[in-house]
Design a protein around this motif. Structure first.
Motif, PDB file in Angstrom:
ATOM      1  N   GLU A 225       0.670  -1.125  -0.097  1.00 18.04           N
ATOM      2  CA  GLU A 225      -0.047   0.023  -0.140  1.00 18.04           C
ATOM      3  C   GLU A 225       0.686   1.185   0.089  1.00 18.04           C
ATOM      4  OE1 GLU A 225      -1.130   1.422   4.277  1.00 18.04           O
ATOM      5  OE2 GLU A 225      -2.024  -0.517   3.888  1.00 18.04           O
ATOM      6  N   SER A 226       2.095   1.228   0.167  1.00 18.61           N
ATOM      7  CA  SER A 226       3.182   2.171   0.094  1.00 18.61           C
ATOM      8  C   SER A 226       3.543   2.682  -1.339  1.00 18.61           C
ATOM      9  CB  SER A 226       4.422   1.728   1.008  1.00 18.61           C
ATOM     10  OG  SER A 226       5.127   0.948  -0.093  1.00 18.61           O
ATOM     11  N   PHE A 227       4.584   3.672  -1.376  1.00 18.09           N
ATOM     12  CA  PHE A 227       5.058   4.046  -2.636  1.00 18.09           C
ATOM     13  C   PHE A 227       5.635   3.061  -3.394  1.00 18.09           C
ATOM     14  CE2 PHE A 227       8.401   3.403   0.296  1.00 18.09           C
ATOM     15  CZ  PHE A 227       9.527   2.965  -0.544  1.00 18.09           C
ATOM     16  N   PHE A 228       5.682   1.914  -3.143  1.00 19.18           N
ATOM     17  CA  PHE A 228       5.894   0.846  -4.069  1.00 19.18           C
ATOM     18  C   PHE A 228       5.118   0.689  -5.249  1.00 19.18           C
ATOM     19  CE2 PHE A 228       8.759  -1.208  -0.553  1.00 19.18           C
ATOM     20  CZ  PHE A 228       9.982  -0.907  -1.553  1.00 19.18           C
ATOM     21  N   THR A 229       3.792   1.237  -5.010  1.00 21.82           N
ATOM     22  CA  THR A 229       2.965   1.270  -6.166  1.00 21.82           C
ATOM     23  C   THR A 229       2.593   2.478  -6.706  1.00 21.82           C
ATOM     24  OG1 THR A 229       1.037   1.195  -4.396  1.00 21.82           O
ATOM     25  CG2 THR A 229       1.665  -0.869  -5.038  1.00 21.82           C
ATOM     26  N   ALA A 230       3.507   3.399  -6.489  1.00 15.80           N
ATOM     27  CA  ALA A 230       3.006   4.554  -7.189  1.00 15.80           C
ATOM     28  C   ALA A 230       4.173   4.967  -8.170  1.00 15.80           C
ATOM     29  CB  ALA A 230       3.437   5.828  -5.799  1.00 15.80           C
ATOM     30  N   GLY A 231       3.875   5.920  -8.935  1.00 18.96           N
ATOM     31  CA  GLY A 231       4.567   6.224 -10.290  1.00 18.96           C
ATOM     32  C   GLY A 231       6.165   6.329 -10.176  1.00 18.96           C
ATOM     33  N   ASP A 232       6.762   7.024  -9.112  1.00 17.02           N
ATOM     34  CA  ASP A 232       8.136   7.237  -9.012  1.00 17.02           C
ATOM     35  C   ASP A 232       8.894   5.984  -8.961  1.00 17.02           C
ATOM     36  OD1 ASP A 232       8.113   9.930  -9.518  1.00 17.02           O
ATOM     37  OD2 ASP A 232       7.973  10.601  -7.143  1.00 17.02           O
ATOM     38  N   TRP A 233       8.425   5.199  -7.867  1.00 18.32           N
ATOM     39  CA  TRP A 233       9.003   3.955  -7.765  1.00 18.32           C
ATOM     40  C   TRP A 233       9.152   3.028  -9.155  1.00 18.32           C
ATOM     41  CZ3 TRP A 233      12.660   2.022  -4.823  1.00 18.32           C
ATOM     42  CH2 TRP A 233      12.815   0.982  -4.880  1.00 18.32           C
ATOM     43  N   ALA A 234       7.985   3.018  -9.683  1.00 13.83           N
ATOM     44  CA  ALA A 234       7.908   2.166 -10.911  1.00 13.83           C
ATOM     45  C   ALA A 234       9.089   2.617 -12.052  1.00 13.83           C
ATOM     46  CB  ALA A 234       6.489   2.519 -11.957  1.00 13.83           C
ATOM     47  N   LYS A 235       9.069   3.928 -11.951  1.00  9.66           N
ATOM     48  CA  LYS A 235      10.523   4.448 -12.892  1.00  9.66           C
ATOM     49  C   LYS A 235      11.937   3.856 -12.377  1.00  9.66           C
ATOM     50  CE  LYS A 235       8.089   8.740 -14.120  1.00  9.66           C
ATOM     51  NZ  LYS A 235       8.011  10.161 -14.199  1.00  9.66           N
ATOM     52  N   ILE A 236      11.912   4.035 -10.927  1.00  8.93           N
ATOM     53  CA  ILE A 236      13.057   3.624 -10.570  1.00  8.93           C
ATOM     54  C   ILE A 236      13.383   1.871 -10.531  1.00  8.93           C
ATOM     55  CG2 ILE A 236      14.383   3.362  -8.409  1.00  8.93           C
ATOM     56  CD1 ILE A 236      13.242   5.946  -7.478  1.00  8.93           C
TER      57      ILE A 236
END
Length: 240
Positions: A225-236
């Motif tokens: 539920e954290s930033f792992f499913t957000a856009g910035d992490w997807a790029k990284i």
């Protein structure tokens, strides 16, 4: 145990569990008694799928015995070896400017932490998390990660907290940074393997992130539920 975090970090190596045991696992890797070896090399072996066992008798390195909590640093020589040397040291590491600084670190940090440990069992084990038996409960979980993966772990460790300092990076031997510090302080995670003496046994791109087991379970619970499913992490993560 399968880890959500491992999948989200795209880790290729194993997450390593630290266990205390009276029993020696069959076919566990050990140092030969009386032969020096670095704990960091064995940690790398565990991350590559091996089960590793340490005991006081098979850990010849003074720093290793202290960093794994088997015994305190014996003063009288080590403070000179860690600093500027003297007539009794063939070489010195120059990690502290003076023997007094090194002695202060040994007496007031390392040895005091060892005093906090519960009665020790004979063996300290490093074992891939994925092959733990149901009746095995780790004390500490260690990740060997690159800079991108480390950024994710540090951020996740602070996700479910009003505090912003749940991760520490402290001076010490690589084994202390990965084992002793999180073993004796359950309130923090630790970035480690910044010890130059340990780094030569590791891939140049890897550092460690060690979490008390309870904190690791909390991080697992909130990972998806954290930033792992957000856009910035997807790029990284696409470049890992």
């Amino acid at each position: 145990m399968e880890s959500k975090i491992k999948n989200l970090l795209k880790m290729k190596n194993n997450i390593v569990a630290v266990l205390l045991s009276e029993e020696l696992p069959e076919k566990a890797l050990q140092f030969q008694k009386g032969k020096w070896g670095c704990v960091a090399a064995m940690l790398a072996a565990a991350a590559n799928g091996k089960t590793v066992a340490f005991s006081k008798e098979t850990t010849a390195c003074i720093g290793g015995r202290a960093g794994l909590g088997f015994e305190k640093y014996p003063l009288g020589w080590i403070e000179y070896f860690l600093s500027c040397g003297n007539e009794n040291t063939e070489r010195c590491e120059r990690y502290k400017k003076t023997p007094e600084f090194a002695r202060d670190f040994i007496e007031n940090i390392s040895n005091k932490l060892i005093e906090k440990l519960p009665p020790r069992k004979k063996y300290l084990l490093l074992k891939p998390l994925e092959i733990l038996a149901e009746n095995e409960t780790p004390e500490v979980i260690i990740f060997l990660v690159n800079a991108d993966q480390l950024s994710g772990l540090v951020t996740l460790a602070n996700y479910n907290s009003p505090q912003n300092d749940t991760v520490k990076i402290l001076f010490g031997a690589g084994c202390a940074q990965t084992v002793l510090y999180p073993l004796t302080d359950k309130n923090f995670c630790y970035v480690g393997l910044t010890d130059p003496s340990a780094r030569k046994f590791l891939d140049k791109n890897l550092l460690s992130f060690a979490a008390p087991y309870e904190k690791f379970l909390e991080m697992e619970n909130f990972a998806e539920e954290s930033f792992f499913t957000a856009g910035d992490w997807a790029k990284i993560v696409s470049r890992i």
